[in-house]
Design a protein around this motif. Structure first.
Motif, mmCIF file in Angstrom:
data_model
loop_
_atom_site.group_PDB
_atom_site.id
_atom_site.type_symbol
_atom_site.label_atom_id
_atom_site.label_comp_id
_atom_site.label_asym_id
_atom_site.label_seq_id
_atom_site.Cartn_x
_atom_site.Cartn_y
_atom_site.Cartn_z
ATOM 1 N N PRO A 22 0.828 -1.204 0.000
ATOM 2 C CA PRO A 22 0.000 0.000 0.000
ATOM 3 C C PRO A 22 0.860 1.251 0.000
ATOM 4 C CG PRO A 22 0.044 -0.997 2.172
ATOM 5 C CD PRO A 22 0.714 -1.964 1.257
ATOM 6 N N PRO A 23 0.288 2.392 -0.352
ATOM 7 C CA PRO A 23 1.043 3.639 -0.353
ATOM 8 C C PRO A 23 1.588 3.948 1.038
ATOM 9 C CG PRO A 23 -1.092 3.921 -1.418
ATOM 10 C CD PRO A 23 -1.120 2.585 -0.756
ATOM 11 N N ASP A 25 2.052 6.351 3.849
ATOM 12 C CA ASP A 25 1.393 7.585 4.299
ATOM 13 C C ASP A 25 0.417 8.123 3.255
ATOM 14 O OD1 ASP A 25 2.836 7.553 6.703
ATOM 15 O OD2 ASP A 25 4.524 8.587 5.768
ATOM 16 N N GLY A 26 -0.256 7.235 2.556
ATOM 17 C CA GLY A 26 -1.207 7.670 1.538
ATOM 18 C C GLY A 26 -2.488 8.197 2.153
ATOM 19 N N GLY A 27 -3.116 9.129 1.469
ATOM 20 C CA GLY A 27 -4.410 9.625 1.900
ATOM 21 C C GLY A 27 -5.506 8.662 1.505
ATOM 22 N N GLU A 30 -5.850 7.962 -2.284
ATOM 23 C CA GLU A 30 -4.729 7.181 -2.800
ATOM 24 C C GLU A 30 -4.836 5.727 -2.341
ATOM 25 O OE1 GLU A 30 0.194 7.400 -2.955
ATOM 26 O OE2 GLU A 30 -0.951 8.745 -1.632
ATOM 27 N N ASN A 31 -5.245 5.529 -1.097
ATOM 28 C CA ASN A 31 -5.428 4.168 -0.594
ATOM 29 C C ASN A 31 -6.492 3.428 -1.394
ATOM 30 O OD1 ASN A 31 -3.588 4.714 1.469
ATOM 31 N ND2 ASN A 31 -5.166 5.221 2.963
ATOM 32 N N ARG A 33 -7.425 3.995 -4.520
ATOM 33 C CA ARG A 33 -6.909 3.697 -5.863
ATOM 34 C C ARG A 33 -6.015 2.467 -5.816
ATOM 35 N NH1 ARG A 33 -6.679 9.415 -6.249
ATOM 36 N NH2 ARG A 33 -4.494 9.432 -5.599
ATOM 37 N N TRP A 34 -5.179 2.377 -4.796
ATOM 38 C CA TRP A 34 -4.313 1.202 -4.647
ATOM 39 C C TRP A 34 -5.150 -0.055 -4.479
ATOM 40 C CZ3 TRP A 34 -4.221 -1.654 -0.001
ATOM 41 C CH2 TRP A 34 -3.343 -2.748 -0.014
ATOM 42 N N LEU A 57 -6.241 1.337 6.799
ATOM 43 C CA LEU A 57 -6.203 2.220 5.636
ATOM 44 C C LEU A 57 -7.549 2.908 5.403
ATOM 45 C CD1 LEU A 57 -4.143 0.122 3.062
ATOM 46 C CD2 LEU A 57 -3.367 2.113 4.364
ATOM 47 N N SER A 243 -8.825 12.259 8.632
ATOM 48 C CA SER A 243 -8.603 11.263 7.584
ATOM 49 C C SER A 243 -9.724 10.234 7.577
ATOM 50 C CB SER A 243 -7.258 10.576 7.809
ATOM 51 O OG SER A 243 -7.051 9.535 6.865
#
Length: 401
Positions: A22-23, A25-27, A30-31, A33-34, A57, A243
């Motif tokens: 996973p990314p 520190d992704g937002g 972005e999480n 999309r992954w 996440l 978040s």
């Protein structure tokens, strides 16, 4: 390929399933999309191989987070049990030579480490009990589990499906909240809130609109008035809650779910700071039993309009029950009940059109609780349900408008 652990702590990587991590520190966006880039097989592999990572996440579907976190709950329970056994076998005169997995890198005082592991294990037992299926209740979803990062175990759990619900609420609690003593009661209250909100929607001819209600103990609530006198813990929690709000919006199958933030006690401060940081996903806010919405130490009050919370004017509410001394402290800027741009909601008893009476609430702790005599929410809980359902006209006293 990422490693995994079974219930004995041994590496268990499914053969032939390469997984993109996973990314970092992704937002939430972005999480998501992954997650969507993975095949179903790879998604399941990630849940099996890295349940702690997937479960935390924001933006990933709640059903996937639930499966991952339930797996993590079992693994973490086994790990803590093993560490407790090792610590019990360690000699008190060992000088703390014992190395342990996770955040316990060296126990200078084995007795302290042993008590810490016992407390966290008790928290996990409470979570396991709280998320178990209820005979007449909605499904419970384990949306986040963090055993090691905080002073205590952190957890987020939902009643209902946040991804498909038209209306979603997030309750952030405050002073004296612990996972062990509070999560079960919070989820029972969440169940009652969901039931009441959906009943109001049925009365309004909107039966198809489901509700999901969430208990967010994703931080370390202060356990005494000394800790509650400072903003530090609220500031630590604000980004995570912001978040989470955004993640609900991203994960929803609906184009724009109706999200309500509910902040009680010190949790109202956490909620306010989170919305000030990033509140665009939230539609309505209710602060109750609040000691204030945040202050700038040098310049006093910083919240003076709904715009500061990134929500529309006329969609911020507050309740202050008689005898709520903590809400009279004005510890963090002006109290919401002194702000004329925040809509006040009564906590006095009311009898609604169908003849049902909702009793009054008093003190600091009754707002969201179920009245033992009637088996229903208090008037304050009825108000919360009306706001969560997107029917504020049921909660607002016309004389205050």
């Amino acid at each position: 390929m990422l490693p995994a652990s079974d219930s004995f702590g041994n590496a268990t990587t499914p053969p032939g399933v390469p997984v993109v991590p996973p990314p970092v520190d992704g937002g939430p966006a972005e999480n998501r999309r992954w997650w969507d880039s993975l095949t179903t097989r790879h998604q399941q592999a990630m849940i099996t191989m890295e349940p702690i990572a997937v479960g935390g996440l924001d933006g990933v579907p709640a059903s996937a987070r639930d499966r991952a976190n339930r797996t993590a709950l079992s693994l973490e329970h086994a790990r803590l049990t093993r560490e407790i056994d090792e610590l019990q076998q360690a000699s008190p005169s060992s000088g703390g030579h014992l190395e342990a997995d996770g955040s316990v890198t060296r126990a200078r005082n084995p007795g302290d480490a042993l008590e810490d592991r016992r407390q966290r294990l008790a928290d996990l037992d409470a979570i396991d009990s709280a998320i178990a299926p209820r005979r007449n209740g909605a499904s419970r979803v384990l949306m986040a589990l963090d055993v090691e990062s905080g002073r205590h175990v952190r957890v987020v759990a939902a009643v209902g499906d946040p991804d498909t619900a038209a209306h979603v609420s997030v309750t952030t609690p405050g002073l004296n909240t612990t996972v062990r003593d509070s999560l079960g009661g919070m989820l029972d209250e969440a169940d009652a809130l969901k039931t009441e909100a959906e009943a109001r929607l049925i009365d309004a001819g909107r039966r198809e609109e489901a509700v999901a209600t969430i208990a967010w103990i994703g931080y370390d609530p202060p356990q005494n008035l000394v800790h509650a006198a400072f903003q530090v813990r609220a500031q630590e929690a604000a980004s995570a809650l912001a978040s989470f709000f955004e993640g609900l919006d991203v994960a929803s199958v609906r184009n724009d779910p109706h999200i309500t933030a509910l902040g009680h006690s010190y949790g109202s401060l956490v909620t306010s700071l989170a919305l000030q940081e990033r509140g665009r996903a939230v539609d309505d806010v209710v602060f109750y039993g609040s000691p204030g919405l945040g202050r700038e130490l040098l310049f006093g009050e910083v919240v003076d309009s709904a715009a500061d919370l990134e929500v529309d004017a006329g969609r911020v509410y507050q309740m202050t029950a008689p005898g709520d001394r903590l809400a009279e402290l004005d510890g963090f800027g002006d109290n919401p009940n002194e702000m004329d741009w925040i809509i006040p909601l009564s906590t006095e008893a009311i009898t609604v059109l169908d003849g049902t009476t909702y009793t009054s609430a008093s003190g600091h702790s009754e707002y969201a609780r179920i009245d033992r005599d009637t088996g229903r929410l208090h008037r304050s809980g009825y108000n919360l349900a009306a706001i969560v359902a997107g029917l504020p006209e049921l909660a607002i006293d016309p004389q205050t408008q």
